[in-house]
Write an enzyme that holds these catalytic residues in place. Structure first.
Site, PDB file in Angstrom:
ATOM      1  N   ASP A  33       0.866  -1.179   0.000  1.00 54.16           N
ATOM      2  CA  ASP A  33       0.000   0.000   0.000  1.00 54.16           C
ATOM      3  C   ASP A  33       0.906   1.233   0.000  1.00 54.16           C
ATOM      4  OD1 ASP A  33      -2.363   1.672   0.457  1.00 54.16           O
ATOM      5  OD2 ASP A  33      -1.606   1.871   2.500  1.00 54.16           O
ATOM      6  N   LYS A  57     -11.425   7.026  -2.629  1.00 58.24           N
ATOM      7  CA  LYS A  57     -11.796   8.166  -1.795  1.00 58.24           C
ATOM      8  C   LYS A  57     -13.262   8.575  -1.898  1.00 58.24           C
ATOM      9  CE  LYS A  57      -7.810   8.003  -0.104  1.00 58.24           C
ATOM     10  NZ  LYS A  57      -7.725   6.919   0.869  1.00 58.24           N
TER      11      LYS A  57
END
EC number: 3.11.1.1
Length: 264
Positions: free
Chosen positions: A9, A50
């Protein structure tokens, strides 16, 4: 069985210690509308695409109730889109300041490459956001072999598609020859859904939510308690292993290889 690739990540794992770049922005876009959300609430969906993160926040019962109190109705898709556009606008201006590699990451990457391990990456950021982060991180010495964003696949986390695309581009299979490492619950789910060894990193993570200074100055007993809470959360959400710092990753890898472990 040999580990051939590690998929990292980004924010909270390899860059942006504590994953602070998006946190303040999520809180701000709600606060400007008279709806106060806590840092803990803002962090809970971290790792998602997001706009999905914004949507998840509006679906939290307390936040939805507060929104209803302020506006007389629950958040609409139009509200979500407007907040997300505002989120993007603010985030783009601050991202370059949150792209520095976390201490020790570059050294671990170099060591993995010496072993012939390929380095992939996934993220909850969009491609446009990652163009900023990846460029700045590369200038500071961190550049994975491949990067996949949710824009590149049908859906982001917790779906496994970003991991699968990494596997294809890196030429590695089967999936149990790869490790997925991240700092959020959605990272753990992504890795498990992809059939990969899944590792949660605790210090610097969004789940822990502490800055380096806070970690250094915190009472050791209190810090240990917080670390164990995050460790348990990772395990409950599918982590095969947890590590406190990235420097422990190679020990995990060697354990998997030496013990000839099988993913269950």
């Amino acid at each position: 069985m040999k580990i051939e690739a590690v998929i990292f990540d980004w924010a909270g794992t390899t860059v942006d210690y504590g994953c602070f770049a998006p946190l303040e922005v999520f809180m701000e876009i709600f606060h400007k509308r008279g709806v106060v959300i806590t840092a803990e609430e803002a962090r809970k969906p971290m790792g998602l695409l997001k706009i999905d993160h914004v949507r998840a926040l509006t679906e939290m019962p307390r936040i939805a109730s507060e929104w209803n109190r302020v506006f007389g109705q629950l958040p609409t898709e139009t509200d979500i889109q407007e907040m997300y556009e505002e989120f993007e606008e603010i985030l783009f201006t601050i991202l370059p300041r949150y792209a520095s590699p976390i201490h020790g990451v570059k050294e671990v990457i170099a060591s993995l490459r010496e072993r012939g391990i390929k380095i992939g990456s996934t993220t909850g950021y969009t491609r446009e956001m990652m163009d900023i982060v990846a460029k700045e991180a590369a200038l500071q010495g961190y550049k994975p072999d491949f990067l996949v964003t949710p824009d590149d696949v049908p859906a982001g986390r917790p779906y496994p598609w970003m991991c699968y695309k990494n596997a294809m581009e890196l030429g590695v299979y089967p999936m149990n020859h790869m490790i997925k490492i991240g700092d959020t619950v959605s990272d753990m789910k992504e890795g498990r859904n992809a059939g990969m060894w899944t590792v949660g990193v605790i210090l610097g993570s969004s789940e822990l939510g502490l800055s380096e200074e806070e970690v250094e100055n915190m009472d050791p007993v209190e810090l240990r308690e917080k670390i164990e809470v995050v460790r348990n959360r990772f395990v409950e959400n599918g982590a095969h292993f947890t590590i406190e710092t990235m420097q422990e990753l190679e020990t995990v890898m060697e354990h998997i290889e030496k013990q000839q472990l099988i993913i269950s």
